[in-house]
Design a protein around this motif. Structure first.
Motif, PDB file in Angstrom:
ATOM      1  N   GLU A  18      -0.085  -0.541 -20.323  1.00 43.16           N
ATOM      2  CA  GLU A  18       0.683  -1.300 -19.357  1.00 43.16           C
ATOM      3  C   GLU A  18       0.992  -2.714 -19.868  1.00 43.16           C
ATOM      4  N   ARG A  19       2.145  -3.215 -19.433  1.00 41.83           N
ATOM      5  CA  ARG A  19       2.525  -4.577 -19.797  1.00 41.83           C
ATOM      6  C   ARG A  19       1.650  -5.597 -19.089  1.00 41.83           C
ATOM      7  N   LEU A  20       1.238  -5.277 -17.843  1.00 48.03           N
ATOM      8  CA  LEU A  20       0.497  -6.230 -17.019  1.00 48.03           C
ATOM      9  C   LEU A  20      -0.713  -5.536 -16.403  1.00 48.03           C
ATOM     10  N   ARG A  21      -1.859  -6.194 -16.483  1.00 48.53           N
ATOM     11  CA  ARG A  21      -3.061  -5.691 -15.825  1.00 48.53           C
ATOM     12  C   ARG A  21      -3.266  -6.473 -14.534  1.00 48.53           C
ATOM     13  N   VAL A  22      -3.345  -5.741 -13.425  1.00 49.69           N
ATOM     14  CA  VAL A  22      -3.433  -6.381 -12.105  1.00 49.69           C
ATOM     15  C   VAL A  22      -4.706  -5.931 -11.412  1.00 49.69           C
ATOM     16  N   TYR A  23      -5.513  -6.876 -10.995  1.00 49.89           N
ATOM     17  CA  TYR A  23      -6.702  -6.552 -10.200  1.00 49.89           C
ATOM     18  C   TYR A  23      -6.371  -6.801  -8.739  1.00 49.89           C
ATOM     19  N   TRP A  24      -6.466  -5.737  -7.927  1.00 51.07           N
ATOM     20  CA  TRP A  24      -6.206  -5.830  -6.483  1.00 51.07           C
ATOM     21  C   TRP A  24      -7.553  -5.859  -5.776  1.00 51.07           C
ATOM     22  N   ALA A  25      -8.002  -7.031  -5.410  1.00 55.95           N
ATOM     23  CA  ALA A  25      -9.300  -7.219  -4.751  1.00 55.95           C
ATOM     24  C   ALA A  25      -9.113  -7.019  -3.250  1.00 55.95           C
ATOM     25  N   GLN A  26      -9.456  -5.833  -2.780  1.00 64.50           N
ATOM     26  CA  GLN A  26      -9.153  -5.461  -1.402  1.00 64.50           C
ATOM     27  C   GLN A  26     -10.196  -5.940  -0.400  1.00 64.50           C
ATOM     28  N   ASP A  27     -11.441  -6.051  -0.838  1.00 61.13           N
ATOM     29  CA  ASP A  27     -12.538  -6.436   0.054  1.00 61.13           C
ATOM     30  C   ASP A  27     -13.560  -7.245  -0.725  1.00 61.13           C
ATOM     31  N   ASP A  28     -14.558  -7.755   0.001  1.00 58.49           N
ATOM     32  CA  ASP A  28     -15.711  -8.375  -0.655  1.00 58.49           C
ATOM     33  C   ASP A  28     -16.627  -7.230  -1.087  1.00 58.49           C
ATOM     34  N   TYR A  29     -16.374  -6.701  -2.283  1.00 56.57           N
ATOM     35  CA  TYR A  29     -17.080  -5.502  -2.727  1.00 56.57           C
ATOM     36  C   TYR A  29     -18.586  -5.721  -2.821  1.00 56.57           C
ATOM     37  N   ALA A  30     -19.000  -6.882  -3.343  1.00 56.25           N
ATOM     38  CA  ALA A  30     -20.436  -7.154  -3.442  1.00 56.25           C
ATOM     39  C   ALA A  30     -21.045  -7.256  -2.051  1.00 56.25           C
ATOM     40  N   GLY A  31     -20.304  -7.870  -1.107  1.00 57.82           N
ATOM     41  CA  GLY A  31     -20.796  -8.005   0.262  1.00 57.82           C
ATOM     42  C   GLY A  31     -20.972  -6.674   0.956  1.00 57.82           C
TER      43      GLY A  31
ATOM     44  N   ASN B 269     -17.458  -7.823   6.386  1.00 53.73           N
ATOM     45  CA  ASN B 269     -16.434  -7.974   7.414  1.00 53.73           C
ATOM     46  C   ASN B 269     -15.687  -9.292   7.281  1.00 53.73           C
ATOM     47  N   ARG B 270     -16.400 -10.350   6.897  1.00 52.00           N
ATOM     48  CA  ARG B 270     -15.721 -11.634   6.704  1.00 52.00           C
ATOM     49  C   ARG B 270     -14.708 -11.548   5.571  1.00 52.00           C
ATOM     50  N   GLY B 271     -14.971 -10.689   4.602  1.00 48.49           N
ATOM     51  CA  GLY B 271     -14.060 -10.540   3.473  1.00 48.49           C
ATOM     52  C   GLY B 271     -13.003  -9.485   3.680  1.00 48.49           C
ATOM     53  N   SER B 272     -12.947  -8.880   4.853  1.00 47.65           N
ATOM     54  CA  SER B 272     -11.981  -7.806   5.103  1.00 47.65           C
ATOM     55  C   SER B 272     -10.737  -8.347   5.805  1.00 47.65           C
ATOM     56  N   PHE B 273      -9.723  -7.513   5.882  1.00 45.92           N
ATOM     57  CA  PHE B 273      -8.508  -7.845   6.632  1.00 45.92           C
ATOM     58  C   PHE B 273      -8.176  -6.627   7.490  1.00 45.92           C
ATOM     59  N   PRO B 274      -8.714  -6.590   8.725  1.00 53.68           N
ATOM     60  CA  PRO B 274      -8.573  -5.382   9.562  1.00 53.68           C
ATOM     61  C   PRO B 274      -7.119  -5.009   9.824  1.00 53.68           C
ATOM     62  N   LEU B 275      -6.799  -3.753   9.552  1.00 50.12           N
ATOM     63  CA  LEU B 275      -5.455  -3.254   9.798  1.00 50.12           C
ATOM     64  C   LEU B 275      -5.146  -3.180  11.291  1.00 50.12           C
ATOM     65  N   LYS B 276      -6.195  -2.898  12.081  1.00 46.85           N
ATOM     66  CA  LYS B 276      -5.961  -2.597  13.488  1.00 46.85           C
ATOM     67  C   LYS B 276      -5.407  -3.783  14.271  1.00 46.85           C
ATOM     68  N   THR B 277      -5.708  -5.014  13.870  1.00 39.74           N
ATOM     69  CA  THR B 277      -5.214  -6.175  14.624  1.00 39.74           C
ATOM     70  C   THR B 277      -3.697  -6.163  14.676  1.00 39.74           C
ATOM     71  N   LEU B 278      -3.058  -6.048  13.516  1.00 37.36           N
ATOM     72  CA  LEU B 278      -1.599  -6.037  13.474  1.00 37.36           C
ATOM     73  C   LEU B 278      -1.030  -4.764  14.091  1.00 37.36           C
TER      74      LEU B 278
END
Length: 410
Positions: free
Chosen positions: A138-151, A306-315
């Motif tokens: 790939e031309r570009l390596r992208v890290y998509w950090a979706q949650d606080d994985y360690a948390g 939970n603090r590191g998440s972005f709940p889908l249900k709110t929207l």
């Protein structure tokens, strides 16, 4: 173990000039979540190869919803979308196995990309324990950090230190780091990355027909109704649901309940006449259940994950024109809208729910909620994502969302 990718019918990819490979954390054929929502919208900008999280021959023994794998398969799932389902060794991300499985995934992606016959503009990786960077040249390596994985590592039975170390390594190898929540953005920035914040979005069209949807046949509750749509497990503050039910409000629960989550308290809650649980429902039936709900609940317990998440249900509640009452999450603060009421303690939460239940259903207020959700749609998020990873439309242009609150911020 090195399984050959099954020869696919990829006629639909004949006109592709490039593609983006998205290594997802959720299966394409499972419940539609953020990975698929983004991929579908991103495919309007550039062809996408969607890579499922890998499974092994042992996976179906603990996941009844997953069929036994045969061989890795790549298939066209839409005009601009292909999907690969990798198969790896049992043990998946376990120490001593993860390294081998990561290489197996890379080989299967490499073969799939070769079958597609197009260069890969970017590889988007969300799994820090099975990273596939380099698999597609790939031309570009992208890290998509979706949650606080360690948390959230402990919830998955993983070592938080191991997960944190792995995340730092993946972020360091990435050319672009995209985060889905303000907390994860700040965390990675503190570690020396230069992350771009593009939170999760919603699909307003999926909830446009709520008012005309059929009434659910398995709900018999007097209105107004407070409701929770989603998994009920250790991420939920059960005390908040108990407070709502104990005050006599009708409470509708839509989603699977973890049988190990507070079984005695859950049994007592579900035993109340003013509480109905309908279990897991397919996405296409959710408008019917949201029609029955006046106030949507986001009762998350205060944890690092939970603090590191972005709940889908709110929207999604707002997209359905419904009120939303949430605990005080950083993601809710980032949305910064008076349309979302926040409360933390059980008495405060119940009082907020009661106040919203007493509001008359107003067409004007519902329209305002829907308009706010539309400004955070997956279409807008995908436009920001495409700009961040520097991919262009077939005509050479790069679209950005142009919304009132752009997601792409550094």
């Amino acid at each position: 173990m090195s399984r050959a990718v099954r020869a696919p019918d990829l006629a639909g990819a004949a006109q592709w000039r490039q593609c983006v490979t998205v290594c997802a954390t959720n299966r394409w054929d499972g419940v539609k979540l953020h990975d698929r929502s983004l991929a579908e919208q991103l495919a309007r900008h550039v062809p996408v190869l969607y890579v499922d999280p890998p499974i092994s021959p042992a996976t179906p023994r603990r996941r009844a919803d997953i069929a036994a794998p045969a061989s890795p398969r790549v298939r066209m799932v839409a005009d601009n979308l292909a999907q690969l389902a990798p198969v790896v060794l049992p043990g998946l991300r376990r120490r001593g196995v993860a390294t081998a499985n990561s290489e197996i995934v890379r080989r299967q992606i490499r073969r799939a990309v070769r079958d597609l016959g197009v260069p890969v503009a970017a590889l988007v990786e969300a799994d820090v324990l099975l990273p596939a960077f380099g698999a597609a040249r790939e031309r570009l390596r992208v890290y998509w950090a979706q949650d606080d994985y360690a948390g959230g590592a402990a919830l998955l039975g993983l070592d938080p230190v191991r997960v944190q170390v792995a995340e730092v390594r993946v972020a360091a190898k990435a050319d672009v780091v995209i985060t889905a929540s303000p907390v994860v953005h700040d965390k990675l920035a503190a570690l020396g990355a230069s992350p771009i914040l593009i939170p999760y979005g919603c699909d307003p069209e999926a909830f446009a027909g709520v008012e005309t949807a059929a009434d659910p046949e398995d709900v018999d509750l007097p209105g107004p109704v407070a409701g929770l749509v989603g998994h009920i497990n250790a991420r939920i503050d059960l005390g908040l649901l108990e407070a709502v039910a104990e005050a006599g409000h009708s409470l509708l629960l839509v989603g699977p309940i973890d049988p190990t989550f507070e079984p005695d308290r859950m049994r007592a809650l579900l035993g109340r006449k003013n509480v109905v649980s309908v279990g897991r429902k397919p996405a296409e039936s959710l408008p019917s259940y949201l029609k029955a709900i006046d106030v949507g609940l986001v009762p998350y317990v205060d944890t690092a994950f939970n603090r590191g998440s972005f709940p889908l249900k709110t929207l999604e509640y707002l997209a359905a024109g419904r009120a939303a009452v949430s605990t005080d999450l950083p993601a809710t603060r980032w949305l910064d809208s008076s349309l979302i009421v926040t409360a933390t303690t059980p008495p405060e939460f119940e009082a907020a729910v009661a106040a919203e239940l007493q509001r008359e259903r107003s067409g004007q207020l519902a329209a305002a909620r829907r308009a706010f959700a539309e400004s955070h749609s997956w279409a807008r998020r995908a436009a920001d994502f495409a700009a961040a990873i520097r991919v262009t439309r077939p005509d050479g242009s790069v679209s950005i969302s142009g919304g009132d609150r752009p997601g792409g911020t550094q």
